[in-house]
Design a protein around this motif. Structure first.
Motif, PDB file in Angstrom:
ATOM      1  N   PHE A 170     113.973  91.138  80.444  1.00 30.95           N
ATOM      2  CA  PHE A 170     113.191  91.695  81.547  1.00 30.95           C
ATOM      3  C   PHE A 170     113.553  93.157  81.769  1.00 30.95           C
ATOM      4  O   PHE A 170     114.743  93.496  81.830  1.00 30.95           O
ATOM      5  N   LYS A 171     112.552  93.999  81.918  1.00 27.56           N
ATOM      6  CA  LYS A 171     112.791  95.358  82.393  1.00 27.56           C
ATOM      7  C   LYS A 171     112.544  95.317  83.892  1.00 27.56           C
ATOM      8  O   LYS A 171     111.443  94.989  84.343  1.00 27.56           O
ATOM      9  N   ARG A 172     113.570  95.670  84.672  1.00 28.23           N
ATOM     10  CA  ARG A 172     113.552  95.376  86.105  1.00 28.23           C
ATOM     11  C   ARG A 172     113.207  96.600  86.953  1.00 28.23           C
ATOM     12  O   ARG A 172     114.051  97.107  87.697  1.00 28.23           O
ATOM     13  N   ASP A 173     111.947  97.014  86.914  1.00 29.58           N
ATOM     14  CA  ASP A 173     111.540  98.104  87.799  1.00 29.58           C
ATOM     15  C   ASP A 173     111.329  97.625  89.239  1.00 29.58           C
ATOM     16  O   ASP A 173     110.942  98.407  90.108  1.00 29.58           O
ATOM     17  N   ASP A 174     111.591  96.325  89.468  1.00 25.42           N
ATOM     18  CA  ASP A 174     111.644  95.844  90.855  1.00 25.42           C
ATOM     19  C   ASP A 174     113.004  96.167  91.475  1.00 25.42           C
ATOM     20  O   ASP A 174     113.171  96.001  92.685  1.00 25.42           O
ATOM     21  N   LEU A 175     113.953  96.605  90.650  1.00 29.65           N
ATOM     22  CA  LEU A 175     115.299  96.891  91.167  1.00 29.65           C
ATOM     23  C   LEU A 175     115.552  98.394  91.171  1.00 29.65           C
ATOM     24  O   LEU A 175     115.962  98.977  90.176  1.00 29.65           O
ATOM     25  N   MET A 176     115.243  99.014  92.278  1.00 31.60           N
ATOM     26  CA  MET A 176     115.515 100.441  92.465  1.00 31.60           C
ATOM     27  C   MET A 176     116.057 100.600  93.871  1.00 31.60           C
ATOM     28  O   MET A 176     115.750  99.796  94.750  1.00 31.60           O
ATOM     29  N   SER A 177     116.806 101.659  94.061  1.00 34.74           N
ATOM     30  CA  SER A 177     117.439 101.803  95.380  1.00 34.74           C
ATOM     31  C   SER A 177     116.434 102.183  96.461  1.00 34.74           C
ATOM     32  O   SER A 177     116.585 101.824  97.620  1.00 34.74           O
ATOM     33  N   LEU A 178     115.379 102.897  96.107  1.00 35.13           N
ATOM     34  CA  LEU A 178     114.453 103.412  97.120  1.00 35.13           C
ATOM     35  C   LEU A 178     113.411 102.374  97.547  1.00 35.13           C
ATOM     36  O   LEU A 178     112.694 101.822  96.700  1.00 35.13           O
ATOM     37  N   GLY A 179     113.326 102.125  98.839  1.00 33.30           N
ATOM     38  CA  GLY A 179     112.174 101.426  99.426  1.00 33.30           C
ATOM     39  C   GLY A 179     111.833 100.077  98.835  1.00 33.30           C
ATOM     40  O   GLY A 179     110.688  99.671  98.845  1.00 33.30           O
ATOM     41  N   MET A 180     112.798  99.361  98.332  1.00 36.83           N
ATOM     42  CA  MET A 180     112.658  98.062  97.674  1.00 36.83           C
ATOM     43  C   MET A 180     112.008  98.160  96.293  1.00 36.83           C
ATOM     44  O   MET A 180     111.649  97.141  95.700  1.00 36.83           O
ATOM     45  N   GLY A 181     111.872  99.359  95.783  1.00 40.41           N
ATOM     46  CA  GLY A 181     111.567  99.552  94.367  1.00 40.41           C
ATOM     47  C   GLY A 181     110.158  99.220  93.922  1.00 40.41           C
ATOM     48  O   GLY A 181     109.349  98.692  94.675  1.00 40.41           O
ATOM     49  N   GLY A 182     109.874  99.559  92.677  1.00 41.58           N
ATOM     50  CA  GLY A 182     108.575  99.276  92.082  1.00 41.58           C
ATOM     51  C   GLY A 182     108.097 100.438  91.223  1.00 41.58           C
ATOM     52  O   GLY A 182     108.638 101.546  91.301  1.00 41.58           O
ATOM     53  N   GLY A 198     107.635  95.354  89.838  1.00 38.73           N
ATOM     54  CA  GLY A 198     107.988  95.364  91.267  1.00 38.73           C
ATOM     55  C   GLY A 198     106.872  94.801  92.132  1.00 38.73           C
ATOM     56  O   GLY A 198     106.139  93.908  91.715  1.00 38.73           O
ATOM     57  N   GLY A 199     106.786  95.325  93.349  1.00 37.97           N
ATOM     58  CA  GLY A 199     105.764  94.831  94.274  1.00 37.97           C
ATOM     59  C   GLY A 199     106.174  93.584  95.022  1.00 37.97           C
ATOM     60  O   GLY A 199     105.372  92.985  95.741  1.00 37.97           O
ATOM     61  N   THR A 200     107.433  93.204  94.869  1.00 37.90           N
ATOM     62  CA  THR A 200     107.883  91.929  95.424  1.00 37.90           C
ATOM     63  C   THR A 200     107.694  91.786  96.938  1.00 37.90           C
ATOM     64  O   THR A 200     107.409  90.685  97.407  1.00 37.90           O
ATOM     65  N   MET A 209     115.094 108.045  91.662  1.00 35.25           N
ATOM     66  CA  MET A 209     115.805 106.870  91.142  1.00 35.25           C
ATOM     67  C   MET A 209     117.263 107.233  90.940  1.00 35.25           C
ATOM     68  O   MET A 209     117.567 108.324  90.491  1.00 35.25           O
ATOM     69  N   GLY A 210     118.144 106.276  91.239  1.00 36.96           N
ATOM     70  CA  GLY A 210     119.569 106.529  91.063  1.00 36.96           C
ATOM     71  C   GLY A 210     119.947 106.659  89.598  1.00 36.96           C
ATOM     72  O   GLY A 210     120.943 107.267  89.246  1.00 36.96           O
ATOM     73  N   GLY A 211     119.150 106.085  88.708  1.00 34.67           N
ATOM     74  CA  GLY A 211     119.457 106.079  87.283  1.00 34.67           C
ATOM     75  C   GLY A 211     118.450 105.177  86.596  1.00 34.67           C
ATOM     76  O   GLY A 211     117.316 105.079  87.043  1.00 34.67           O
ATOM     77  N   GLU A 212     118.887 104.509  85.530  1.00 37.63           N
ATOM     78  CA  GLU A 212     117.995 103.587  84.829  1.00 37.63           C
ATOM     79  C   GLU A 212     117.836 102.295  85.624  1.00 37.63           C
ATOM     80  O   GLU A 212     118.719 101.927  86.390  1.00 37.63           O
ATOM     81  N   THR A 213     116.728 101.587  85.413  1.00 39.76           N
ATOM     82  CA  THR A 213     116.633 100.213  85.923  1.00 39.76           C
ATOM     83  C   THR A 213     117.153  99.275  84.827  1.00 39.76           C
ATOM     84  O   THR A 213     117.107  99.614  83.644  1.00 39.76           O
ATOM     85  N   PRO A 214     117.648  98.090  85.209  1.00 36.98           N
ATOM     86  CA  PRO A 214     118.251  97.212  84.204  1.00 36.98           C
ATOM     87  C   PRO A 214     117.240  96.697  83.173  1.00 36.98           C
ATOM     88  O   PRO A 214     116.080  96.467  83.496  1.00 36.98           O
ATOM     89  N   LEU A 215     117.716  96.548  81.949  1.00 39.30           N
ATOM     90  CA  LEU A 215     117.017  95.757  80.921  1.00 39.30           C
ATOM     91  C   LEU A 215     117.950  94.607  80.627  1.00 39.30           C
ATOM     92  O   LEU A 215     119.060  94.824  80.125  1.00 39.30           O
TER      93      LEU A 215
END
Ligand SMILES: *Cc1c(COP(=O)(O)O)cnc(C)c1O
Length: 332
Positions: free
Chosen positions: A34-46, A316-318, A12-18
């Motif tokens: 929202f805690k956004r673990d759908d927003l990560m740089s790798l592989g569309m996140g999750g 995530g899982g979008t 992970m590049g860092g924290e995911t947004p809250l």
């Protein structure tokens, strides 16, 4: 620090947004973020990225070179394992417990992403998870005989470490968030266990938060038998016994599951549209839409006090949503 002794690679590049969900907060009359673990740089996140930091850390610490992972064709775990292996320069083999798709069929969602990553994919037929694991073990054994060092993804205690870290990240962020009120409630899916048990473990260390576990897979007794075992494994692995017990800080909801894992419910489909229209944020129907349905329903019933902060933990899982289009065809 708590997790410093555990083998880990950084994915992970860092924290995911809250982030605050302002329109939905107003609609529901509760302070919601929202805690956004759908927003990560790798592989569309999750969520699996957090677990993969420790799974692949363990694999590398053991000198392994080939990663095996199993799941259904729309598995987020398989897609993110392939992405993490690409980033780490490891070979990856995906095993789907499904029939081989017909020649010329068009892959959607996660299956498309796996194809683009060029990862080797095997199909062991439409068997249960237990048989799939048997097939994976056979593959691992034949890799060994070729001089490879395979590692099978999925140890739940190792995977849960990622969400012990996430709990600490979230608590630190909650202190900085301008919700006006302290964060008191977190809604998250209850499924195979690593994610929610790691989160529970971290929050049993810190206290002050109720975790609302919305089942997307098991009944309550089955869920806790899995979660208790992972929790005990974390205590052993980390050499620490949290002052709170997971049941003391959790509430379990079985009523949003419907007819089982992966089977959409009308409430979940509605929740997808509600979120998209209120906030421009998307959830798929296997996990997060059922959790969101639970949160919306509890808020509508007045079960959530207006002066206590609520967090929807988006796992995530979008990309799976693109394989779920047919579920929305009646009224899109
Ligand atoms: C796998 C998954 C979960 C559940 O995580 P577990 O650790 O297996 O309980 C939740 N949400 C999404 C999007 C997932 O892919």
């Amino acid at each position: 620090m708590l997790l410093d002794s555990q083998p880990r690679i950084r994915l992970m590049g860092g924290e995911t947004p809250l982030e605050p969900a302002e329109r939905l907060s107003r609609m529901l009359g509760i302070p919601l973020c929202f805690k956004r673990d759908d927003l990560m740089s790798l592989g569309m996140g999750g969520n699996k990225v957090r677990s993969l930091e420790f799974w692949l850390g363990e694999a590398l610490s053991r000198g392994c070179d080939t990663i095996l992972v199993g799941g259904l064709p729309q598995s987020n775990l398989c897609r993110l394992t392939a992405a993490a292996c690409a980033k780490a320069g490891l070979s990856c083999i995906i095993v789907h417990n499904a029939a081989q798709p017909a020649h010329g069929s068009v892959p959607q969602g996660n299956a498309l992403l796996n194809r683009l990553m060029g990862v080797q994919t095997l199909y062991c037929g439409p068997v249960d998870e237990h048989r799939r694991m048997g097939f994976i073990r056979q593959q691992a054994a034949s890799l060994c005989s070729l001089g490879k060092k395979p590692y099978i993804i999925g140890d739940p205690v190792t995977g849960a470490l990622g969400y012990v870290a996430a709990a600490l990240e979230l608590c630190a962020q909650a202190g900085r968030l301008t919700l006006q009120v302290p964060l008191r409630h977190i809604f998250i899916s209850a499924s195979a266990g690593p994610t929610e048990t790691g989160l529970l473990f971290g929050l049993c260390l810190t206290g002050g938060v109720t975790v609302h576990l919305v089942s997307v897979e098991y009944d309550e007794a089955t869920f806790w038998s899995i979660a208790d075992e992972i929790f005990a494994g974390l205590e052993q692995r980390l050499g620490i016994r949290p002052p709170l017990r997971p049941r003391e800080i959790a509430r379990f909801y079985g009523q949003y599951l419907g007819n089982g894992y992966g089977v959409p419910t009308p409430g979940a489909l509605d929740a997808v549209r509600t979120l998209a229209r209120a906030e421009g944020i998307f959830v798929e129907t296997v996990y997060n839409a059922k959790v969101l349905h639970g949160l919306l329903d509890q808020a509508h019933q007045g079960a959530l006090p207006p002066d206590e902060g609520v967090c929807f933990y988006h796992t995530g899982g979008t990309p799976a949503l693109f394989g779920q289009a047919a579920q929305f065809m009646e009224e899109i």
